[in-house]
Design an enzyme around this catalytic site. Structure first.
Site, PDB file in Angstrom:
ATOM      1  N   TRP A 127     -20.961  15.531 -43.737  1.00 38.55           N
ATOM      2  CA  TRP A 127     -22.282  15.087 -44.172  1.00 38.55           C
ATOM      3  C   TRP A 127     -23.179  16.329 -44.287  1.00 38.55           C
ATOM      4  O   TRP A 127     -23.284  17.095 -43.315  1.00 38.55           O
ATOM      5  CB  TRP A 127     -22.825  14.099 -43.127  1.00 38.55           C
ATOM      6  CG  TRP A 127     -24.151  13.507 -43.443  1.00 38.55           C
ATOM      7  CD1 TRP A 127     -24.533  12.949 -44.624  1.00 38.55           C
ATOM      8  CD2 TRP A 127     -25.263  13.386 -42.542  1.00 38.55           C
ATOM      9  NE1 TRP A 127     -25.818  12.474 -44.519  1.00 38.55           N
ATOM     10  CE2 TRP A 127     -26.292  12.731 -43.256  1.00 38.55           C
ATOM     11  CE3 TRP A 127     -25.493  13.748 -41.218  1.00 38.55           C
ATOM     12  CZ2 TRP A 127     -27.532  12.441 -42.684  1.00 38.55           C
ATOM     13  CZ3 TRP A 127     -26.711  13.450 -40.650  1.00 38.55           C
ATOM     14  CH2 TRP A 127     -27.717  12.810 -41.377  1.00 38.55           C
ATOM     15  N   ASP A 208     -19.484  11.794 -34.221  1.00 37.09           N
ATOM     16  CA  ASP A 208     -20.576  11.144 -34.943  1.00 37.09           C
ATOM     17  C   ASP A 208     -20.013   9.825 -35.464  1.00 37.09           C
ATOM     18  O   ASP A 208     -19.075   9.823 -36.262  1.00 37.09           O
ATOM     19  CB  ASP A 208     -21.035  12.043 -36.109  1.00 37.09           C
ATOM     20  CG  ASP A 208     -22.287  11.485 -36.788  1.00 37.09           C
ATOM     21  OD1 ASP A 208     -22.759  10.402 -36.388  1.00 37.09           O
ATOM     22  OD2 ASP A 208     -22.789  12.146 -37.727  1.00 37.09           O
ATOM     23  N   ALA A 210     -21.347   6.666 -37.314  1.00 35.58           N
ATOM     24  CA  ALA A 210     -22.508   6.075 -37.987  1.00 35.58           C
ATOM     25  C   ALA A 210     -22.148   4.797 -38.744  1.00 35.58           C
ATOM     26  O   ALA A 210     -23.026   4.116 -39.255  1.00 35.58           O
ATOM     27  CB  ALA A 210     -23.111   7.094 -38.959  1.00 35.58           C
ATOM     28  N   LYS A 243     -26.663   1.435 -40.257  1.00 32.64           N
ATOM     29  CA  LYS A 243     -25.786   0.768 -41.213  1.00 32.64           C
ATOM     30  C   LYS A 243     -25.280  -0.562 -40.696  1.00 32.64           C
ATOM     31  O   LYS A 243     -25.374  -1.571 -41.388  1.00 32.64           O
ATOM     32  CB  LYS A 243     -24.599   1.680 -41.555  1.00 32.64           C
ATOM     33  CG  LYS A 243     -24.917   2.736 -42.581  1.00 32.64           C
ATOM     34  CD  LYS A 243     -25.577   3.956 -42.030  1.00 32.64           C
ATOM     35  CE  LYS A 243     -25.875   4.955 -43.137  1.00 32.64           C
ATOM     36  NZ  LYS A 243     -26.436   6.194 -42.645  1.00 32.64           N
TER      37      LYS A 243
HETATM   38  C1  LMR Z   1     -25.801   9.257 -46.539  1.00 32.50           C
HETATM   39  O1  LMR Z   1     -24.931  10.059 -46.209  1.00 32.50           O
HETATM   40  O2  LMR Z   1     -26.034   8.948 -47.715  1.00 32.50           O
HETATM   41  C2  LMR Z   1     -26.602   8.577 -45.459  1.00 32.50           C
HETATM   42  O3  LMR Z   1     -26.204   8.994 -44.209  1.00 32.50           O
HETATM   43  C3  LMR Z   1     -28.063   8.710 -45.692  1.00 32.50           C
HETATM   44  C4  LMR Z   1     -28.588  10.068 -45.442  1.00 32.50           C
HETATM   45  O4  LMR Z   1     -29.560  10.178 -44.685  1.00 32.50           O
HETATM   46  O5  LMR Z   1     -28.083  11.039 -46.009  1.00 32.50           O
END
Ligand code: LMR
Length: 393
Positions: A127, A208, A210, A243
């Site tokens: 991410w 992590d 999520a 989520k």
């Molecule tokens: C994403 O990866 O799209 C989500 O976790 C939202 C974000 O805050 O980036």
């Protein structure tokens, strides 16, 4: 002095959200930001959340502060949801945080306090905000290989080879389930091997998680996190309620810390201290809703049923898309989309093709070709399949 500020690098995901909003085409398809959408393209308030809001509205008689660590019953309920019976409750220190991102940020800060010179091993890719926060905190980042561009699965041998380079005092960031951005995940036996490497190297895992409940189900999705937490003396776990409870804007998350061998007062006190420094008391409204649901049998059952409907819906979209692509391309090279789990799949298209699909077909996916599967519906799956094949992916 402010005139000396430099422009910050824009966040690719948030920039895409803006571009999508500004696109006037009616047939545009949003596969960008990781937000669940139903078939009508709407992000619903979950039924159990509505019911919990009513209950809280009727019964809550104060908005005074709760506690630096957040409400104890929220912490208890979330530790149980994520870790199940893997560890005794008193082996887990925790603080409520503003969303999963708040937990990630606190975890990195905690790591920096404990070991300022330590390195953070991060999957390539991960991410983007992980990297951005690490960079902001000036922590040294080491990328470990993760994604196989050919199979679109996990490049496991390379991952193990790279993780073996970690050492005691390093932090190894792992996605508990539903890897973001690839959708490619480790199998149970592969997790066992990762645990072995963690034990051999003495590096500290940080998980992590999520998207618990978006992959193979609430329990299966937490299995790896539980196994890791039970197998090592120290670990950090950042969990998000955005989520799986659909409460994105309420900013609800939790940081858990297992620190066997550290004085409990010091471990928990450090987490509390970090909350105090950064925002003092964590937000409570979302946490109150989550606690109300998890501690009420009927609400919990309804929440689990709706979450399961969402999960199955995403799986069906994956299977349909893979089939449509098989028909159009005359090959099964897109079969990985049905194998991936969670909200995302990395298609494996070049940045140029991502732009081409956006310009020619109104398909919005993140620049690394991450697609939010929940952004699709029965009508847009064929549109996407056409665009992918037309672009020559
Ligand atoms: C994403 O990866 O799209 C989500 O976790 C939202 C974000 O805050 O980036």
């Amino acid at each position: 002095m402010f005139e000396d500020l430099k422009a910050q690098k824009p966040d690719g995901i948030l920039m895409l959200m803006q571009m999508y909003r500004e696109d006037a085409r009616d047939d545009k398809v949003d596969l960008g930001v990781g937000v669940y959408k139903d078939a009508a393209g709407h992000t619903p308030v979950m039924r159990a959340i509505k019911a919990a809001e009513q209950k809280v509205w009727e019964t809550q008689d104060s908005k005074s502060y709760v506690g630096l660590a957040g409400a104890p019953d929220f912490n208890d309920a979330m530790v149980k949801l994520v870790l199940g019976d893997a560890l005794p409750r008193d082996a887990v220190n925790s603080v409520a945080t503003p969303g999963g991102t708040g937990a990630v940020r606190q975890a990195f800060e905690l790591f920096k306090m404990a070991n300022p010179g330590g390195r953070v091993f991060v999957s390539n890719p991960t991410w983007p905000n992980h990297l951005s926060i690490l960079d902001y905190l000036a922590l040294e980042t080491v990328l470990y290989r993760y994604f196989d561009d050919t199979t679109r699965g996990v490049d496991f041998d390379s991952l193990i080879e790279d993780l073996k380079q970690a050492r005691k005092g390093d932090l190894v960031l792992l996605h508990g389930c539903c890897h973001n951005p690839t959708g490619a995940n480790l199998t149970g036996p592969q997790w066992d091997e990762v645990i072995k490497v963690l034990q051999d190297t003495g590096a500290t895992p940080m998980i992590d998680i999520a998207y618990q409940g978006f992959g193979d189900g609430l329990e299966v999705d937490a299995a790896a996190t539980r196994k890791v937490a039970a197998a090592v003396p120290e670990c950090l776990i950042a969990a998000s309620c955005s989520k799986n409870f659909g409460i994105y804007r309420e900013r609800t998350g939790i940081l858990m810390m297992v620190a066997n061998g550290t004085d409990k007062g010091i471990a928990q006190g450090t987490l509390n201290f970090l909350n105090r420094q950064n925002y003092s008391f964590p937000p409570d409204h979302g946490a109150r809703l989550v606690t109300t649901i998890l501690n009420d049998d009927a609400l919990r059952a309804d929440w689990m049923a709706e979450l399961e409907e969402m999960r199955i819906g995403m799986l069906t979209l994956r299977e349909t898309l893979a089939k449509e692509l098989e028909q159009r391309s005359g090959s099964n090279r897109f079969g990985f989309i049905a194998q991936h789990r969670g909200m995302f799949s990395r298609l494996g298209a070049s940045p140029e093709l991502v732009v081409k699909m956006r310009e020619e077909s109104g398909i919005y996916m993140v620049g690394d070709s991450r697609m939010n599967i929940a952004g699709l519906n029965a009508q847009t799956v064929p549109v996407l399949a056409d665009a992918i094949v037309k672009a020559g992916v």
